[in-house]
Design a protein around this motif. Structure first.
Motif, short mmCIF file in Angstrom:
data_model
loop_
_atom_site.label_atom_id
_atom_site.label_comp_id
_atom_site.label_asym_id
_atom_site.label_seq_id
_atom_site.Cartn_x
_atom_site.Cartn_y
_atom_site.Cartn_z
N UNK A 1 6.46 6.55 -6.36
CA UNK A 1 7.48 5.80 -5.63
C UNK A 1 8.74 5.53 -6.43
N UNK A 2 9.04 6.40 -7.37
CA UNK A 2 10.17 6.16 -8.28
C UNK A 2 11.50 6.03 -7.53
N UNK B 1 5.17 -3.24 -10.21
CA UNK B 1 5.05 -3.23 -11.67
C UNK B 1 4.96 -4.59 -12.31
N UNK B 2 5.72 -5.57 -11.80
CA UNK B 2 5.80 -6.88 -12.46
C UNK B 2 4.93 -7.94 -11.80
N UNK B 3 4.84 -7.90 -10.46
CA UNK B 3 4.20 -9.00 -9.74
C UNK B 3 2.75 -8.73 -9.37
N UNK C 1 10.90 -2.46 -5.20
CA UNK C 1 9.58 -1.85 -5.21
C UNK C 1 8.95 -1.94 -6.60
N UNK C 2 9.74 -1.62 -7.63
CA UNK C 2 9.20 -1.66 -9.00
C UNK C 2 8.82 -3.07 -9.41
N UNK D 1 0.85 -1.19 0.00
CA UNK D 1 0.00 0.00 0.00
C UNK D 1 0.89 1.23 0.00
N UNK D 2 0.94 1.92 -1.13
CA UNK D 2 1.67 3.18 -1.21
C UNK D 2 0.76 4.29 -0.71
N UNK D 3 1.30 5.16 0.15
CA UNK D 3 0.50 6.22 0.74
C UNK D 3 1.19 7.56 0.62
#
Length: 417
Positions: free
Chosen positions: A283-284, A295-297, A290-291, A251-253
């Protein structure tokens, strides 16, 4: 020598909601009821149909056990602790500490508190479905599924009239009861009817979340830990926790001045992809791990957006009638609290205990409020503080990070990390 009957003997109790609080109350009432007194009738209404409720994979949650406010204490008192521990994702051995990571995944803090007296652990992570299923198995009263309590009114007799609507659209019915226990969640319809001005408040932050799948197993450090990654002063953080051996909920906040609309899963492909793109952009700075997770999973179908909301606890007004609000219906907390399930379990258990030992409903509710309100207020204050500091920027962030690092050193020195 004869004894006076219990004031609830043979009476009718309605429980609105078969969530954590309502189920905890139902189990505790039967477990604690005095053996020499005729029991009350208990009717439990749940708006979800049984198949939907049991079929949800859901997410994982925390159950605390560092002091007597924790959910593990409630589960011990309900006789369910051993079964719950068998489902624990983390926290039952030396692994499972809460971790705070920097943007480069270097560890800032690791916390493993000492358990309360008589408990084997100070906290666990568990899949929500396993906690709910364990409570449902322990309930001996019938649950009427697909029926929502939508409002209630006090009758001249002093009883409550509860209005119940079926999810299949059939005609609304009304049920009389001597006590109404409201456990229908943060967006309680009964609270809206009886306390219309007591509404949820925006807590100042937004979460975009999803579940990452790892068929070959969860990568380190999330295979044996859970926690929060901060962005190095950019005002963003990301929470991670295993759901099982192959899934991680994230969860990105970030803070926003006004709430955005909530988006439930499954969202349309366009909306889900837009949310994932926003997460990756915000969240770069959080690194390749993190990516990969986001992004992938992550399956876009499971992505959702939630503006954090909460609500202060309240003490009960006897003028409303014999009605008690427990769990989120009374004191909703945002996900940043990490304590919502524990509060719900303790509320249900404590209300049952007070009802079985008090001399009247009013006496029981007064004693219950004395326990419930202070602990919920403390958790609410803590969660708001986490939002403020965990998403801080500039000098505020570096002061907070320095404090957390110092705490980490102290915990390692005292053997608590």
């Amino acid at each position: 020598m004869s004894t006076s009957p219990h004031f609830l003997s043979g009476r009718h109790i309605v429980v609105a909601g078969a969530g954590m609080a309502g189920l905890s109350f139902a189990v505790a009432l039967r477990k604690l009821w005095p053996t020499d007194a005729p029991p009350p009738q208990l009717t439990i209404f749940e708006r979800d149909v049984k198949q939907d409720s049991e079929g949800r994979v859901g997410y994982s949650l925390s159950l605390a056990g560092a002091d007597d406010t924790g959910g593990l204490v409630a589960l011990r008192d309900l006789g369910l602790l051993d079964e719950i521990l068998s489902y624990a994702i983390s926290g039952v051995d030396k692994n499972g500490a809460f971790k705070l990571w920097d943007a480069d995944w270097s560890q800032i803090l690791s916390v493993r508190l000492r358990p309360a007296s008589g408990l084997p652990t100070a906290g666990i992570r568990i899949a929500r479905k396993h906690l709910r299923q364990t409570l449902l198995k322990a309930v001996t009263d019938e649950i009427q599924w697909g029926k929502a309590c939508v409002s209630a009114t006090k009758l001249e007799s002093g009883k409550m009239l509860v209005h119940v609507a079926a999810s299949n659209g059939s005609q609304e019915t009304a049920v009389e009861c001597d006590l109404l226990v409201v456990a229908d969640g943060a967006s309680s319809k009964i609270r809206a009817a009886l306390r219309p001005d007591d509404v949820l408040q925006y807590a100042g932050a937004v979460q975009i979340a999803g579940i990452a799948h790892f068929p070959e197993g969860i990568p380190a450090p999330l295979n044996d830990s859970w926690g929060q990654q901060v962005s190095g002063g950019h005002g963003v953080s990301c929470f991670y926790s295993p759901v099982d051996r192959h899934k991680v909920v994230w969860a990105l906040s970030f803070r926003e001045p006004t709430p955005r609309p909530a988006i439930s899963a499954p969202a349309s492909e366009e909306i889900a992809r837009s949310l994932l793109d926003e997460v990756l952009a915000r969240g770069h700075m959080l690194g390749q791990r993190f990516r990969t997770i986001v992004g992938s999973a992550t399956d876009p179908k499971g992505v959702f957006c939630l503006p954090a909301r909460d609500k202060k606890p309240f003490r009960h007004d006897t003028e409303l009638g014999p009605v008690v609000f427990i769990g989120d219906s009374n004191h909703a907390v945002s996900p940043f609290a990490g304590y919502g399930a524990s509060l719900a379990l303790k509320d249900g258990r404590d209300l049952a205990e007070k009802l079985t030992t008090a001399t009247s409903v009013a006496d029981a509710v007064r004693k219950y409020d004395a326990l419930s309100v202070p602990r919920a207020a403390k958790i609410l204050k803590t969660s708001r503080s986490r939002i403020r500091w965990g998403h801080s920027t500039g000098l505020m962030f570096f002061l907070w990070r320095g404090f957390m690092k110092t705490m980490g050193y102290l915990l390692r020195f005292t053997g608590r990390s």
